[in-house]
Write a protein that holds these residues in place. Sequence first.
Motif, PDB file in Angstrom:
ATOM      1  N   TRP A 186       4.243   7.130   6.780  1.00 37.77           N
ATOM      2  CA  TRP A 186       4.481   6.073   7.741  1.00 37.77           C
ATOM      3  C   TRP A 186       3.887   6.466   9.099  1.00 37.77           C
ATOM      4  O   TRP A 186       3.948   7.656   9.475  1.00 37.77           O
ATOM      5  N   ASP A 245       6.638  11.511   6.638  1.00 38.28           N
ATOM      6  CA  ASP A 245       7.376  11.232   5.409  1.00 38.28           C
ATOM      7  C   ASP A 245       8.650  12.058   5.457  1.00 38.28           C
ATOM      8  O   ASP A 245       8.962  12.677   6.485  1.00 38.28           O
ATOM      9  N   VAL A 247       2.568   1.659   6.423  1.00 35.80           N
ATOM     10  CA  VAL A 247       2.489   2.665   5.357  1.00 35.80           C
ATOM     11  C   VAL A 247       1.016   2.879   5.039  1.00 35.80           C
ATOM     12  O   VAL A 247       0.310   1.907   4.723  1.00 35.80           O
ATOM     13  N   PRO A 291       6.838   1.293   0.933  1.00 37.68           N
ATOM     14  CA  PRO A 291       5.789   2.042   0.243  1.00 37.68           C
ATOM     15  C   PRO A 291       5.698   1.627  -1.223  1.00 37.68           C
ATOM     16  O   PRO A 291       6.668   1.117  -1.786  1.00 37.68           O
TER      17      PRO A 291
END
Lengths: 583, 583
Positions: free
Chosen positions: A24, A41, A70, B522
Amino acid sequence: MLRTHTCGDLTIADLGKEVQLCGWVQKSRDLGGMTFVDMRDRFGITQLTFNSEDDPQLRAKARELGREFVIRVVGTVIERTNKNVKIPTGEIEIKVLQLEVLNEAKLPPFLIEDETDGGEELRMKYRYLDLRRNPVRQNIVLRHRLAQEIRKYLDAENFLEIETPVLIKSTPEGARDFVVPSRMNPGEFYALPQSPQTFKQLLMVSGFDRYFQIVKCFRDEDLRADRQPEFTQIDCELTFVEQEDILNIFEGLIKHLFKSVKGVVLGDFPRMDYADAMRLYGSDKPDIRFDMKFVELNDLVKDSEFKVFSSAELVVGITAENCVSYTRKQVDALIDFVRKPQIGASGLVYIRYLVDGSLKSSVDKFYTEGQLKAIADKMNAKPGDLMLLMAGPAEKTRKQLSELRLEMARLLGLKSKDTYSPLWVVDFPLLEWDEENNRHHAMHHPFTAPKPADVSKLDSDPLSVRANAYDVVINGVEIGGGSIRIHDRESQSKMFELLGFSPEEAKAQFGFLMDAFTYGAPPHGGIALGFDRLVSIFAGLDSIRDVIAFPKNNAGRDVMIDSPSALDHRQLDELQISLKEVD
Amino acid sequence: MLRTHTCGDLTIADLGKEVQLCGWVQKSRDLGGMTFVDMRDRFGITQLTFNSEDDPQLRAKARELGREFVIRVVGTVIERTNKNVKIPTGEIEIKVLQLEVLNEAKLPPFLIEDETDGGEELRMKYRYLDLRRNPVRQNIVLRHRLAQEIRKYLDAENFLEIETPVLIKSTPEGARDFVVPSRMNPGEFYALPQSPQTFKQLLMVSGFDRYFQIVKCFRDEDLRADRQPEFTQIDCELTFVEQEDILNIFEGLIKHLFKSVKGVVLGDFPRMDYADAMRLYGSDKPDIRFDMKFVELNDLVKDSEFKVFSSAELVVGITAENCVSYTRKQVDALIDFVRKPQIGASGLVYIRYLVDGSLKSSVDKFYTEGQLKAIADKMNAKPGDLMLLMAGPAEKTRKQLSELRLEMARLLGLKSKDTYSPLWVVDFPLLEWDEENNRHHAMHHPFTAPKPADVSKLDSDPLSVRANAYDVVINGVEIGGGSIRIHDRESQSKMFELLGFSPEEAKAQFGFLMDAFTYGAPPHGGIALGFDRLVSIFAGLDSIRDVIAFPKNNAGRDVMIDSPSALDHRQLDELQISLKEVD
């Protein structure tokens, strides 16, 4: 895999490697012809670099990345010029060769940072975003670690993890059950367990010897600040043991957890009688990170003119070290504190032990300096200290002074989150008197055995009977408790009778357990530890809410999924129930 | 401790030690002036000896011990004259010095032996006694061992064990929910989770990367033979992975379990398309411990006079090796089998491939021996084999022949409990058509992603769209399944639309998930394994009931505690619900 490494993996040892990472966008910044992106992450943060000179298109694409996008990148590990020694990946960065946006993100409703601008309600509504924040995520990781270590320890101690049913039977005794209508048995209901108590006892009757479970329990109570309708217990039961064995095994568990998870080595836990805990701390869960024990003063004040003291069942005080310089305003704040409705005292007497050795109190007109000196001596006070005294009915006054003691500790900064002071409180009374319903209640639960030495007093003086019951307390928080259980039918019947059950009620509710006791039930006992509470102690939190991934609010609602909610009429019809008109 | 050792501890190495043991009287026998008692606990059996010459009083006391009495003895470890090499403690016995009866036992209602005389109902009512029996206890110990190894493996693979709520929200989609009235929110209900599906997806949105939980799930279904209203799943979800990664990790888990718990080394799992599984085995959970693949024969029979074959959508057969000698009676039994209402076929055609190379069938008048030979060749039959052929609508016929294939395997002893044949079934269809409600259903669940290559057919030919969905099957039993999930709002909306949700319904039920997808979700996927089923495979059982400590019967009742049961009116009033009159 969409990646070769996580965002916490790469270090200076990986220089030159071509890698793939996913994560991210935590934040990005432009500097000259460069864009730097912190990619996050669960495992860490890795810095990405995009350089206009190398690839203007790619850099332009990087500039369009928003917070919480993302992304997936392919790139080369290079050494950072501007190293960040605070994080493991701080010596390297990724020179990005390819960038793929896996998913875009709207601007989050609050900052995904350690300190957020989101209020409680907003954070709960978007709990899935709140859980991205370091402090919250770390609690959940900690909880995982503790759960694994608990199982490792108990497995090594020959405990078997056995699942007990969630759909069980409602019993009017104790707290209120959540119930589940049975469609297949119309008009009948299951209940969700408040604890697997009877099942774990049956497992001992079955000969499983040692049982544990990390298990959800349920209580339909009006929620106080730090209760949840569903909570998690480390539930354990053992056969052929005495109280001492249980204390040793579970003291061992807690020591193991502190050592393996926090690197903290705890000494042996002190043991304190319930009676002493109440007398010295006014609480069955004393916080012994600090002293300030209660000192009873009735002997010294019984003949004085000050009726508040001389006529009181209990006159008791604590000594606040080095607090003689408390201003009038500070002392008034303490008086206001004990007068709060939740505490309900009418006042507070103070005695200052001045540095010159003289004594000054709010009751100077009733006591000579000699008398005050005698009080100070009994309270182990020294010049520079402030003594705080309360008087009234014993039980109530102890509770009030206990609150004051905790408040003083808070004011004096004695409640360090890095100090852990565990203890066992033992020898709890078996019964307590319920004024409202004019009957005895089991202090622990109806399956707790009286101490063999006290059994003879069950009829003559039941309230003086002590139980083989124990609590483990850390920093003033009850982490868990248990008892040696009754394991014969006759004693169990007797206990139900003392608690006001008719034989018919006892049979209807617990007949299966009493039957089981007639087929070769072994001596057994156990303990249940509050897992949420234990994690919160490890996390240094006062509340359990942030050690639970998806907690409910004080109205029992999950505001994220908007539950509870209304049902289809079809569902109610199938269950053969209907709603009453709500006024 | 009431003991120094368990009943499984002592061996020849302990000779001469004075020990204390506790346990249950398994059985006792007198021999001359001696009494021998087998004392049992979870860990084993130890023989106790009492000798009239040494201590007539003690021996007399021993003679009064009944089955299942709970006793404690102090004694000396001595060598047995009559050794039992089958058990670890079989070379020693305890010469008892002191005997204490900790609890007496009534005669149990059935034998506490490996083979019991107790019927199902009695065993369930006294489940705590049934659990004392070796075979049942061993299942529970096995379950414990598997749970520990599962966690060890997943922890090492960086999965976090995270608890999701039990009190969640009811959704009309899928199976029927158990619901829980909320007292604090009158007229509203929680639901118990059928699976933590949406929560685990939210955990991926939160960035937890890898999640697992061994978790109770609930389904209010009419119970078939081997269903339970509450059951346990190994629930897992992973981020930044593709189907191949998930298959590898969980194939690794199952291999680890077989190796560590059973000492069985499994080879790599074959992978089979759903379409192939249906074509070759008539089942999406083929038992591949044995072959007997389906062979389709339409080409060879399409022009014959035998209308049953020539007009059938599908003519398909299996070859039962070396079964040519089946008698007419045996073949008739097979015909009766396929005609059972649960299977519903109208009949069965057989062809015997005689050892002399000639062919004889139930349809000789329609086919020449040459034609039968062509069929035999296509079916890879050889002299000595028996071919079994069925015909009819394709889907239905495949299911019927699948049942026959399993029955043949049973008759031929091919379903060995010591052989483990796992496989992955992949490429499931995304949707199936629900004739009854005239709408599409999600074959896996509404959160499953279509294969990227098939997305374009979502509108034009939705039933041909395959999903990145997979099941793991062992010995014909579906152990678990999962899929790559949708992770963007648009695709999820599209899916709900295909499934017949109005936008309002989708929002009301799953708005929180679709919202979450807009804040940086994600790519992710997961799997859920049926833990009860997995344990039953390891235990070599056909039913899950005996791998559950306290199961419910087919009416959803716990006959031991007599639950569900009626509630107090007070409880109903507090919940503001009432019972409908039951006709």
